[in-house]
Design a protein around this motif. Structure first.
Motif, PDB file in Angstrom:
ATOM      1  N   GLY A  30       0.242  -1.501   0.334  1.00  0.00           N
ATOM      2  CA  GLY A  30       0.092  -0.282  -0.419  1.00  0.00           C
ATOM      3  C   GLY A  30       0.703   1.239   0.088  1.00  0.00           C
ATOM      4  N   LEU A  31       1.809   1.018  -0.909  1.00  0.00           N
ATOM      5  CA  LEU A  31       2.561   2.431  -1.102  1.00  0.00           C
ATOM      6  C   LEU A  31       2.087   3.615  -1.690  1.00  0.00           C
ATOM      7  N   SER A  32       1.969   4.847  -0.892  1.00  0.00           N
ATOM      8  CA  SER A  32       0.898   5.937  -1.498  1.00  0.00           C
ATOM      9  C   SER A  32       1.853   7.422  -1.294  1.00  0.00           C
ATOM     10  N   ILE A  33       0.753   8.370  -1.732  1.00  0.00           N
ATOM     11  CA  ILE A  33       1.607  10.106  -1.973  1.00  0.00           C
ATOM     12  C   ILE A  33       0.545  10.772  -1.681  1.00  0.00           C
ATOM     13  N   GLU A  34       0.366  11.071  -0.664  1.00  0.00           N
ATOM     14  CA  GLU A  34      -0.642  12.272  -0.076  1.00  0.00           C
ATOM     15  C   GLU A  34      -0.892  13.601  -1.298  1.00  0.00           C
ATOM     16  N   ALA A  35      -1.735  13.451  -1.309  1.00  0.00           N
ATOM     17  CA  ALA A  35      -1.675  14.657  -3.058  1.00  0.00           C
ATOM     18  C   ALA A  35      -1.944  16.045  -2.287  1.00  0.00           C
ATOM     19  N   ARG A  36      -2.220  16.677  -0.924  1.00  0.00           N
ATOM     20  CA  ARG A  36      -2.055  17.805  -0.577  1.00  0.00           C
ATOM     21  C   ARG A  36      -0.286  17.603   0.127  1.00  0.00           C
ATOM     22  N   THR A  37      -0.276  16.876   0.505  1.00  0.00           N
ATOM     23  CA  THR A  37       1.404  17.867   0.956  1.00  0.00           C
ATOM     24  C   THR A  37       2.826  16.656   0.168  1.00  0.00           C
ATOM     25  N   VAL A  40       5.320  10.603   1.063  1.00  0.00           N
ATOM     26  CA  VAL A  40       5.178   9.267   1.126  1.00  0.00           C
ATOM     27  C   VAL A  40       4.940   8.528   3.074  1.00  0.00           C
ATOM     28  N   LEU A  41       3.648   7.484   2.448  1.00  0.00           N
ATOM     29  CA  LEU A  41       3.028   6.902   3.160  1.00  0.00           C
ATOM     30  C   LEU A  41       2.646   5.188   2.793  1.00  0.00           C
ATOM     31  N   VAL A  42       3.098   4.343   3.466  1.00  0.00           N
ATOM     32  CA  VAL A  42       3.345   2.721   3.391  1.00  0.00           C
ATOM     33  C   VAL A  42       1.599   1.729   4.133  1.00  0.00           C
ATOM     34  N   GLU A  43       1.475   1.504   4.060  1.00  0.00           N
ATOM     35  CA  GLU A  43       0.017   0.802   4.377  1.00  0.00           C
ATOM     36  C   GLU A  43       0.424   0.097   5.547  1.00  0.00           C
ATOM     37  N   ARG A  44       1.429  -0.298   5.192  1.00  0.00           N
ATOM     38  CA  ARG A  44       2.356  -1.238   6.402  1.00  0.00           C
ATOM     39  C   ARG A  44       4.217  -1.610   5.769  1.00  0.00           C
ATOM     40  N   ILE A  45       5.054  -1.960   6.698  1.00  0.00           N
ATOM     41  CA  ILE A  45       6.401  -2.599   6.319  1.00  0.00           C
ATOM     42  C   ILE A  45       6.326  -2.833   7.137  1.00  0.00           C
ATOM     43  N   PRO A  51       3.257   4.253   8.257  1.00  0.00           N
ATOM     44  CA  PRO A  51       4.341   5.494   8.641  1.00  0.00           C
ATOM     45  C   PRO A  51       4.445   6.032   7.234  1.00  0.00           C
ATOM     46  N   ARG A  52       4.810   7.447   8.034  1.00  0.00           N
ATOM     47  CA  ARG A  52       4.948   8.787   7.030  1.00  0.00           C
ATOM     48  C   ARG A  52       6.203   8.846   7.202  1.00  0.00           C
ATOM     49  N   LEU A  53       6.848   8.854   5.709  1.00  0.00           N
ATOM     50  CA  LEU A  53       8.761   8.723   5.738  1.00  0.00           C
ATOM     51  C   LEU A  53       8.849   9.960   5.082  1.00  0.00           C
ATOM     52  N   CYS A  54       8.439  10.352   4.548  1.00  0.00           N
ATOM     53  CA  CYS A  54       9.133  11.649   3.883  1.00  0.00           C
ATOM     54  C   CYS A  54       8.607  12.697   2.477  1.00  0.00           C
ATOM     55  N   LYS A  55       8.716  13.101   2.583  1.00  0.00           N
ATOM     56  CA  LYS A  55       8.302  14.216   1.634  1.00  0.00           C
ATOM     57  C   LYS A  55       8.891  13.990  -0.041  1.00  0.00           C
ATOM     58  N   VAL A  56       7.660  14.070  -0.964  1.00  0.00           N
ATOM     59  CA  VAL A  56       8.786  14.050  -2.313  1.00  0.00           C
ATOM     60  C   VAL A  56       9.261  15.245  -2.917  1.00  0.00           C
ATOM     61  N   ASP A  57       8.286  16.404  -2.377  1.00  0.00           N
ATOM     62  CA  ASP A  57       8.208  17.166  -3.335  1.00  0.00           C
ATOM     63  C   ASP A  57       8.871  18.310  -1.659  1.00  0.00           C
ATOM     64  N   GLY A  58       9.856  18.376  -1.231  1.00  0.00           N
ATOM     65  CA  GLY A  58      10.270  18.928  -0.516  1.00  0.00           C
ATOM     66  C   GLY A  58      10.910  18.574   1.046  1.00  0.00           C
ATOM     67  N   GLU A  59      11.994  18.936   1.548  1.00  0.00           N
ATOM     68  CA  GLU A  59      12.834  18.245   2.513  1.00  0.00           C
ATOM     69  C   GLU A  59      12.101  18.044   3.984  1.00  0.00           C
ATOM     70  N   HIS A  60      12.272  17.127   4.810  1.00  0.00           N
ATOM     71  CA  HIS A  60      11.519  17.193   5.621  1.00  0.00           C
ATOM     72  C   HIS A  60      12.744  16.846   7.275  1.00  0.00           C
ATOM     73  N   THR A  70      13.670   8.453  -3.930  1.00  0.00           N
ATOM     74  CA  THR A  70      14.284   7.379  -4.426  1.00  0.00           C
ATOM     75  C   THR A  70      13.455   6.013  -2.820  1.00  0.00           C
ATOM     76  N   VAL A  71      14.005   6.659  -2.193  1.00  0.00           N
ATOM     77  CA  VAL A  71      13.221   5.417  -0.785  1.00  0.00           C
ATOM     78  C   VAL A  71      12.430   5.396  -1.797  1.00  0.00           C
ATOM     79  N   TYR A  72      11.075   6.447  -2.101  1.00  0.00           N
ATOM     80  CA  TYR A  72       9.554   5.758  -2.686  1.00  0.00           C
ATOM     81  C   TYR A  72      10.210   4.965  -3.883  1.00  0.00           C
ATOM     82  N   SER A  73      10.740   4.977  -4.656  1.00  0.00           N
ATOM     83  CA  SER A  73      11.055   4.256  -5.820  1.00  0.00           C
ATOM     84  C   SER A  73      11.576   2.643  -4.879  1.00  0.00           C
TER      85      SER A  73
END
Length: 117
Positions: A30-37, A40-45, A51-60, A70-73
């Motif tokens: 269940g890998l996903s990206i929250e559209a508004r923010t 990157v979230l994953v239903e289960r690892i 867990p909320r891991l990182c942001k594809v559009d900015g540093e966190h 790269t993590v998402y990939s």
């Protein structure tokens, strides 16, 4: 002099216990990206749920957007190939939902994901 060494040894051991390292591993679902923010979230690892891991559009928390992509990939590759991943942590928690609450930022994470053969 002996007491001083004993006290220093105890303090050193306590500091290691306070920041114990551990790994979490398992399949990715269940890998996903929250559209508004861009989060990157994953239903289960493995045992970790949403867990909320990182942001594809900015540093966190020091993780750049490029590193996050790269993590998402890597997670997408794991999900599609049905391979497990390993994540490394360095805090006083464990892989349980009590330590890493769903929908919250993953804490203590410092390395990975690594695909497991």
């Amino acid at each position: 002099m002996g007491l001083r060494k004993l006290v220093l040894s105890c303090l050193l051991l306590l500091s290691f216990e306070a920041s114990a390292a551990y790994t979490c591993h398992g399949l990715v679902k269940g890998l996903s990206i929250e559209a508004r923010t861009g989060d990157v979230l994953v239903e289960r690892i493995g045992p970790l749920q949403w867990p909320r891991l990182c942001k594809v559009d900015g540093e966190h928390e020091g993780i750049s957007a490029e590193a996050c992509r790269t993590v998402y990939s890597t997670l997408m590759t794991a999900q599609v190939s049905q391979k497990s991943v390993t994540l490394w942590f360095n805090d006083n928690k464990d892989c349980s939902a009590a330590s890493h609450a769903p929908w919250q930022w993953l804490t203590g994470w410092y390395f990975g994901p690594r695909l497991v053969d």
